[in-house]
Design a protein around this motif. Structure first.
Motif, PDB file in Angstrom:
ATOM      1  N   THR A 120      31.006 -62.964  48.594  1.00  0.00           N
ATOM      2  CA  THR A 120      30.109 -63.848  49.319  1.00  0.00           C
ATOM      3  C   THR A 120      29.902 -65.143  48.531  1.00  0.00           C
ATOM      4  O   THR A 120      30.424 -65.302  47.433  1.00  0.00           O
ATOM      5  N   GLY A 121      29.111 -66.037  49.122  1.00  0.00           N
ATOM      6  CA  GLY A 121      28.979 -67.362  48.541  1.00  0.00           C
ATOM      7  C   GLY A 121      27.818 -67.557  47.584  1.00  0.00           C
ATOM      8  O   GLY A 121      27.507 -68.685  47.201  1.00  0.00           O
ATOM      9  N   ALA A 122      27.175 -66.459  47.178  1.00  0.00           N
ATOM     10  CA  ALA A 122      26.003 -66.639  46.316  1.00  0.00           C
ATOM     11  C   ALA A 122      26.122 -65.930  44.984  1.00  0.00           C
ATOM     12  O   ALA A 122      25.160 -65.848  44.233  1.00  0.00           O
ATOM     13  N   GLY A 123      27.305 -65.431  44.670  1.00  0.00           N
ATOM     14  CA  GLY A 123      27.428 -64.661  43.441  1.00  0.00           C
ATOM     15  C   GLY A 123      28.434 -65.242  42.480  1.00  0.00           C
ATOM     16  O   GLY A 123      28.986 -66.329  42.703  1.00  0.00           O
ATOM     17  N   ASN A 124      28.677 -64.520  41.403  1.00  0.00           N
ATOM     18  CA  ASN A 124      29.622 -64.951  40.387  1.00  0.00           C
ATOM     19  C   ASN A 124      31.058 -64.577  40.728  1.00  0.00           C
ATOM     20  O   ASN A 124      31.998 -65.270  40.320  1.00  0.00           O
ATOM     21  N   GLN A 126      32.942 -64.651  43.352  1.00  0.00           N
ATOM     22  CA  GLN A 126      33.763 -65.631  44.071  1.00  0.00           C
ATOM     23  C   GLN A 126      34.409 -66.632  43.113  1.00  0.00           C
ATOM     24  O   GLN A 126      35.570 -67.005  43.272  1.00  0.00           O
ATOM     25  N   ILE A 127      33.647 -67.056  42.088  1.00  0.00           N
ATOM     26  CA  ILE A 127      34.193 -68.019  41.128  1.00  0.00           C
ATOM     27  C   ILE A 127      35.265 -67.346  40.292  1.00  0.00           C
ATOM     28  O   ILE A 127      36.309 -67.930  40.005  1.00  0.00           O
ATOM     29  N   ASP A 130      38.362 -67.050  42.653  1.00  0.00           N
ATOM     30  CA  ASP A 130      38.917 -68.372  42.975  1.00  0.00           C
ATOM     31  C   ASP A 130      39.565 -69.026  41.763  1.00  0.00           C
ATOM     32  O   ASP A 130      40.690 -69.517  41.821  1.00  0.00           O
ATOM     33  N   THR A 144      38.897 -66.915  52.382  1.00  0.00           N
ATOM     34  CA  THR A 144      37.685 -66.119  52.116  1.00  0.00           C
ATOM     35  C   THR A 144      36.792 -66.021  53.353  1.00  0.00           C
ATOM     36  O   THR A 144      35.751 -66.681  53.431  1.00  0.00           O
ATOM     37  N   ARG A 147      32.837 -65.284  52.931  1.00  0.00           N
ATOM     38  CA  ARG A 147      32.091 -66.425  52.418  1.00  0.00           C
ATOM     39  C   ARG A 147      31.985 -67.524  53.473  1.00  0.00           C
ATOM     40  O   ARG A 147      30.917 -68.133  53.647  1.00  0.00           O
ATOM     41  N   ASP A 148      33.085 -67.788  54.170  1.00  0.00           N
ATOM     42  CA  ASP A 148      33.117 -68.925  55.091  1.00  0.00           C
ATOM     43  C   ASP A 148      32.291 -68.685  56.354  1.00  0.00           C
ATOM     44  O   ASP A 148      31.684 -69.607  56.892  1.00  0.00           O
ATOM     45  N   LEU A 150      29.763 -66.384  56.990  1.00  0.00           N
ATOM     46  CA  LEU A 150      28.358 -65.962  56.868  1.00  0.00           C
ATOM     47  C   LEU A 150      27.992 -64.876  57.891  1.00  0.00           C
ATOM     48  O   LEU A 150      26.983 -64.980  58.592  1.00  0.00           O
ATOM     49  N   ILE A 261      26.766 -70.404  39.124  1.00  0.00           N
ATOM     50  CA  ILE A 261      26.383 -71.441  40.083  1.00  0.00           C
ATOM     51  C   ILE A 261      24.979 -71.973  39.836  1.00  0.00           C
ATOM     52  O   ILE A 261      24.447 -72.735  40.635  1.00  0.00           O
ATOM     53  N   ILE A 263      21.893 -70.538  39.483  1.00  0.00           N
ATOM     54  CA  ILE A 263      20.645 -69.846  39.788  1.00  0.00           C
ATOM     55  C   ILE A 263      20.499 -68.673  38.830  1.00  0.00           C
ATOM     56  O   ILE A 263      21.447 -68.248  38.190  1.00  0.00           O
TER      57      ILE A 263
ATOM     58  N   TYR B 364      20.481 -64.736  44.049  1.00  0.00           N
ATOM     59  CA  TYR B 364      21.730 -64.195  43.546  1.00  0.00           C
ATOM     60  C   TYR B 364      22.303 -63.123  44.479  1.00  0.00           C
ATOM     61  O   TYR B 364      21.671 -62.120  44.757  1.00  0.00           O
ATOM     62  N   GLY B 365      23.474 -63.352  44.974  1.00  0.00           N
ATOM     63  CA  GLY B 365      24.160 -62.357  45.785  1.00  0.00           C
ATOM     64  C   GLY B 365      23.719 -62.326  47.244  1.00  0.00           C
ATOM     65  O   GLY B 365      24.277 -61.592  48.049  1.00  0.00           O
ATOM     66  N   GLU B 366      22.726 -63.110  47.603  1.00  0.00           N
ATOM     67  CA  GLU B 366      22.250 -63.133  48.990  1.00  0.00           C
ATOM     68  C   GLU B 366      22.740 -64.399  49.698  1.00  0.00           C
ATOM     69  O   GLU B 366      23.254 -65.316  49.082  1.00  0.00           O
ATOM     70  N   TRP B 371      23.415 -74.442  49.507  1.00  0.00           N
ATOM     71  CA  TRP B 371      24.777 -74.940  49.363  1.00  0.00           C
ATOM     72  C   TRP B 371      25.683 -74.146  50.292  1.00  0.00           C
ATOM     73  O   TRP B 371      25.298 -73.102  50.807  1.00  0.00           O
ATOM     74  N   ALA B 373      29.751 -72.611  51.431  1.00  0.00           N
ATOM     75  CA  ALA B 373      30.980 -72.047  50.872  1.00  0.00           C
ATOM     76  C   ALA B 373      31.888 -73.163  50.367  1.00  0.00           C
ATOM     77  O   ALA B 373      32.504 -73.055  49.303  1.00  0.00           O
ATOM     78  N   THR B 380      34.585 -74.857  42.136  1.00  0.00           N
ATOM     79  CA  THR B 380      35.585 -74.067  41.428  1.00  0.00           C
ATOM     80  C   THR B 380      36.874 -74.857  41.245  1.00  0.00           C
ATOM     81  O   THR B 380      37.533 -74.777  40.211  1.00  0.00           O
TER      82      THR B 380
ATOM     83  N   ILE C 382      26.750 -77.964  43.062  1.00  0.00           N
ATOM     84  CA  ILE C 382      26.541 -76.693  42.358  1.00  0.00           C
ATOM     85  C   ILE C 382      26.067 -76.962  40.926  1.00  0.00           C
ATOM     86  O   ILE C 382      25.174 -76.289  40.409  1.00  0.00           O
ATOM     87  N   ILE C 389      16.421 -76.616  40.662  1.00  0.00           N
ATOM     88  CA  ILE C 389      15.489 -75.486  40.628  1.00  0.00           C
ATOM     89  C   ILE C 389      14.401 -75.746  39.591  1.00  0.00           C
ATOM     90  O   ILE C 389      13.214 -75.565  39.840  1.00  0.00           O
TER      91      ILE C 389
END
Lengths: 397, 397, 397, 397
Positions: A120-124, A126-127, A130, A144, A147-148, A150, A261, A263, B364-366, B371, B373, B380, C382, C389
């Motif tokens: 998904t687009g909110a975690g580590n 994906q980076i 990628d 992806t 991620r794209d 939602l 990212i 957060i 995180y993760g949600e 931002w 995708a 990245t 990003i 924040i």
């Protein structure tokens, strides 16, 4: 003309959806691949393969990179006593780099033009996927869908049902990621800041209550034996230690850290073997390394962990740091005695022929023959020089 | 002409011998002084005074530097999360600098030409005393009979007996040093490398077994409250926390480290309040500081601890580091919830209006709205640039 | 029974006095030794030998450690771009460790019970000799008449005269120490803080005024060629470069630094080849290393220089740092173009197949195809997350 | 409803195009703003204003942030001896943050919904603008036509001509960016890796050839006087020094470094005053700071420069580092004597009442009274302890 796509497949809802969706809606020839770094059993891998094929994958492959992961990563994390933020052994996240490498190399091998993952687009993660994909195969396009688009879980379940695929995708209360170097547990409490996971959220439960003393053997910084039994390859001794120690519910904690990212993130983990191995290794180093070796190891080990966590495993400086760390382990050989207790453990002591404490040279706080009172007076006098000068010049007297 | 000498007096065998010896054999007018940094009770101080006078001291003085020690040292050790070698809160050893400062200033005040201490020649304390004395009063001569004469305990006891002084100087099995910031315990097992101190060697014993949740309040990095009760000065809240936590036998460990004189040393300690305070403070920082603040705090805090341990409190860079650490604490305000259990504790979580996790910004993760995708893909891609270039140029593809 | 003593002999007044004094007054069998690290010509070495024997040495030996000094030290100083305090290539002082090692090994070889050197009590060299001797041969006693007796030059001259030895020991206005890695010059102005050495104090004088462009070739970080001519061993190419560059009076400066004993010291030096080599090497690294490789090299190279300067060459961490530095040099291969001018030089540019700038990937400030405007926007978005924040939470908006 | 947009306007082709384009094609009310950090003269600012209005700006404003830039940035760069990659005083790039801050604050003040800049997509400036804008005003949308549309110069010129605007937009052979802290020069040679800019590419030319000695006065780390003349505010003394020194063509060099977006960049610069100020300041520090103050200043100053360069001025750790740096400057007061010569300069020496070399305490290499030969022997003996133990234990003897 065929559109060959390799999908990093875990068997979960997101990647199951991806197989179907990429095949049916986008017309890709989907090749699924799973890279095992030691977190999956043969049965689990078999089940994953079956699901992939049932979903319409052209082919499914299991890539076993457990030993590579151990040799190229875990070893160095132990050498560097790597605990992110002084807490977290970078359990599951360090495995991602090796999974990504294995999968992109497979994609190149079979001549795929596309590569997909379900992060998904909110975690580590994906980076990590990628970045590794891009660096190692910039010519392969990254796809992806999760991620794209939602999408909601319900949408994905309904979509799969439409195609006659009804697996049990009940959302677990906690999302659990099991690996060789620990298990991460997220959900509910980890989304708050003032509550920890309840005991039952952890895969391992407290079974043993009687304290037990074990002995870990290290050779040049590597864990090689447990209670006198030697293991030929690294992953096996880690598993053996985990078997013994997880019964004590050791190595549970909550990691609060900065994501790539920007957060803050919070995640529970249990990692009995990694915690014990690292702390035991560190104790052995306190006896066998000089002060300045320890000092610089801490700097570089810390950085190594940060970059590993942040998807920068490919940075050339990582290879240089690995060489440094390996260079420091020459004398880190010996045994470490550890006492296991419910929820925690005690480092009892060490035995090593490289122990700098057993030098017959002089003992802390005892009478010594290697130097005299006058030597220490001279030492202190010279050591004081710069401070005396500073005070004299700056009139603080 | 009188020879005025100030002796740092603890009431133990070595310094008792020194009073008598320096007076009778060397003809000094011996002024005894004890600097309390919070480790002694009023009764103990009273008894020490009586012994000094009984031994023939011209005068005895008790210098209370508890608050100064807290303000000028403990605060910064908490700001810096200082644990020497990742283990030891620099319990007793950090107090030495402040004791030495107080005593040398007293010596200057009363115009003493000599200053004496009873440290032996194989430990760190001799350097801490010598160095501080020399830097702050290079004109005062340092006298150290214990170190210079290499006397046995029996010789000292017999000598005192000769002068009619028969106190109870039974050698304890363990040498115990109690202070505000922890208690160190040495002897027998700490002279080996493979055994830890037995439970009974520690002053505090396990009394409470039922888990208990407590709440620590911090303001700009300082511990100010326990379970909602605020304390006006730092030492009091530390003592209150110690009272609660020591019943759980928390904070015991063995420190293995490098002494100032280059040999390895091993010492047991118990420090429930310091350990809990530091770990709770660190957790609060993980929520309120940025990644790079944490990174640099770790570097400088680590160095601060090393120099404190190694008698370099007077180094001007220490003042600069203190200013840095204080500067980082602006938002380190909030509550930390801690669960006490026998032998260990769990950091449950925090509450803070400066919590960077509770920003309503993205979790995180949600799923997030701050931002897209595509933003992460762009991130990245740019992040990968240097690595792609490296690979392209160096043909590792 | 014979008392075999090895004296580190330079042929100067102090060590000449030592030969005579140790033989005549103390009854030692004096074996003189000089360790050449590239600073002495054959003629000078011959003259030194003759003087030693004339003074009564039982035997004199010349130990050539030029190549060892290059392989074990200069290489790493270049890899690390080592300039102490950002100025000084640690010219002569780095040679001391290797001279001391060679001499103590010779002493062990011939079974000497004593070892002597002529350093005074206010400099760094005494520590370099003492420490190396003690660490490598703790059983051999160190004898230092010059330091112990605080003699005047006149006393030494008169003493030698008494024994019929009348060499030309005119005190030079400047004390000059010539070595392979530069020449140090001390005296008069260097004892002030507001004046530099006059031009004539330097051994090399400005002879060339016409700018000249030269080309340095590096292979894996080592200087291997000058203007296309390859040299088989390191010291030769350094000498060749020095021949060309010293005519421009390049590489002169004054080093102000902290001595090992805590006082500040000031010394002039000229080191054309070292300065040009290090700066050219650094430029080549800017083109061939990643940002983080450069970052960590700077940290470790700086420490390497400090420890080398401070007599800590034997510290095990130095071997670890050397391994790190070597590991970073894999791609540091190419040519560097340098323009020599009176008193200074200009780094013109480099050519290297490992140049990360010539990747055909995108050029700084120009239009690029490897990424889009949207990629950079995503990147920045990003990257801004943690700061947004922070501002949101802490209300600084 | 009006669409209020603030454009960072420099008067060049790109931003001139932006005014017209954003007004005519996109219908924005364009407010132009220029933030002067000391690089523009009153005449230049006047001409820029006229051009903006002629192009159709609703309003134009000149924001003078010279003093703020000095107080909040240049001071700290001097305290930290900041030279990026050991070469570049971060001349123009450090100004961008302050220009961006001033402009975004103006945009908030007038209630703009949009903010625009003219940076291209391959440089650092776009990140500096974007990031600052986003962090300080996440609610204002960023518009960047130049970056998004990838236009050619000719297209922009033709477009402006169509609207009757024909200014002289001849492309200069070199792109020159003049600022208070130096001038950067890019073009032609800087796009190669083996050539430097020719002399004539630099705005300042060699005019003076006779060496000249000047004297810089510092107070707590800040440059306050030149040749005895005191200046009330920082920018003035920098300009006065630049006037004198630029005639010698001092401070020219080529910076090769890593851009924020991961590619290598090369740029020429001339920065006589910054280079002389930093090097003079550094020399004064060598005399007035202790070794460890210098050590830590180097670490933190280096990081400060990196983050400043990389658009991270807003990171909270920057405020902590500034506090650290300021804390170290307490005694950095005195005069530095500098000799200017064509193309380079020599640091002659310093005068300071805080000079730690003038302590009357003992002089490097000379006879001293503050300690004895035995003191140094004791010092060395104790210093050798850890290495002797290491060798004894590990059998390297």
């Amino acid at each position: 003309m065929s559109k060959k796509l390799v999908l990093a497949f875990s068997g979960g809802l997101d990647t199951s959806f991806c197989v179907k969706y990429l095949k049916e809606e986008k017309g890709y020839d989907v090749y699924t691949a799973i890279a095992n770094t030691g977190g999956f059993s043969d049965e689990e891998l078999k089940a994953i393969e079956e699901r992939a094929l049932a979903l319409g994958a052209v082919e499914h492959i299991t890539l076993d990179v457990t030993n590579e992961y151990y040799e190229k990563c875990i070893r160095y994390m132990v050498f560097g006593n790597v605990l992110r933020n002084n807490t977290y052994p970078i359990s599951v996240s360090s495995e991602r780099a090796f999974q990504a490498i294995a999968i992109i190399e497979y994609a190149k091998e079979i001549g795929a033009q596309y590569i997909a993952h379900g992060s998904t687009g909110a975690g580590n993660d994906q980076i990590r996927f990628d970045l590794t994909f891009q660096v190692l195969a910039p010519e392969i396009e990254i796809i992806t869908p999760t991620r794209d688009m939602l999408l909601t879980r319900q949408y994905e379940i309904d979509y799969l049902k439409k195609y006659g695929f009804e697996a049990d995708f009940t959302k677990m209360e906690y999302s659990i990621n099991q690996g060789l170097w620990g298990t991460s547990v997220g959900g509910k409490e980890t989304l708050t800041t003032d509550k920890n996971l309840p005991e039952e959220a952890y895969p391992s439960q407290l079974e043993a209550t009687e304290p037990k003393t074990i002995e870990l053997g290290f050779e040049k910084g590597e864990l090689v034996s447990l209670d006198g039994e030697f293991y030929e390859n690294g992953p096996d001794v880690i598993r053996a230690l985990e078997d013994v120690a997880s019964k004590y519910a050791i190595g549970r904690d909550t990691h609060v850290g900065d994501t790539i990212i920007g957060i803050k993130g919070r995640v529970g983990f249990e990692a009995a073997a990694p915690l014990i191995t690292i702390k035991a290794h560190h104790l052995l180093e306190k006896h066998t390394l000089t002060k300045w070796q320890s000092y610089w190891k801490e700097q570089l080990g810390n950085w190594y962990g940060m970059f590993l966590h942040e998807a920068m495993y490919q940075e050339p400086v990582m290879r240089n740091i690995e060489d440094f760390l390996e260079s420091t382990q020459e004398n880190v050989t010996g045994k470490v005695i550890v006492k296991l207790r419910p929820y925690n453990f005690e480092l009892v002591g060490i035995e090593s022929e490289h122990d700098l404490m057993n030098s017959g040279f002089g003992q802390y706080g005892e009478t010594v023959e290697a130097w005299t009172a006058d030597d220490v007076k001279g030492f202190t006098k010279i050591l004081a020089n710069s401070l005396k000068i500073y005070n004299k010049v700056n009139g603080n007297l």
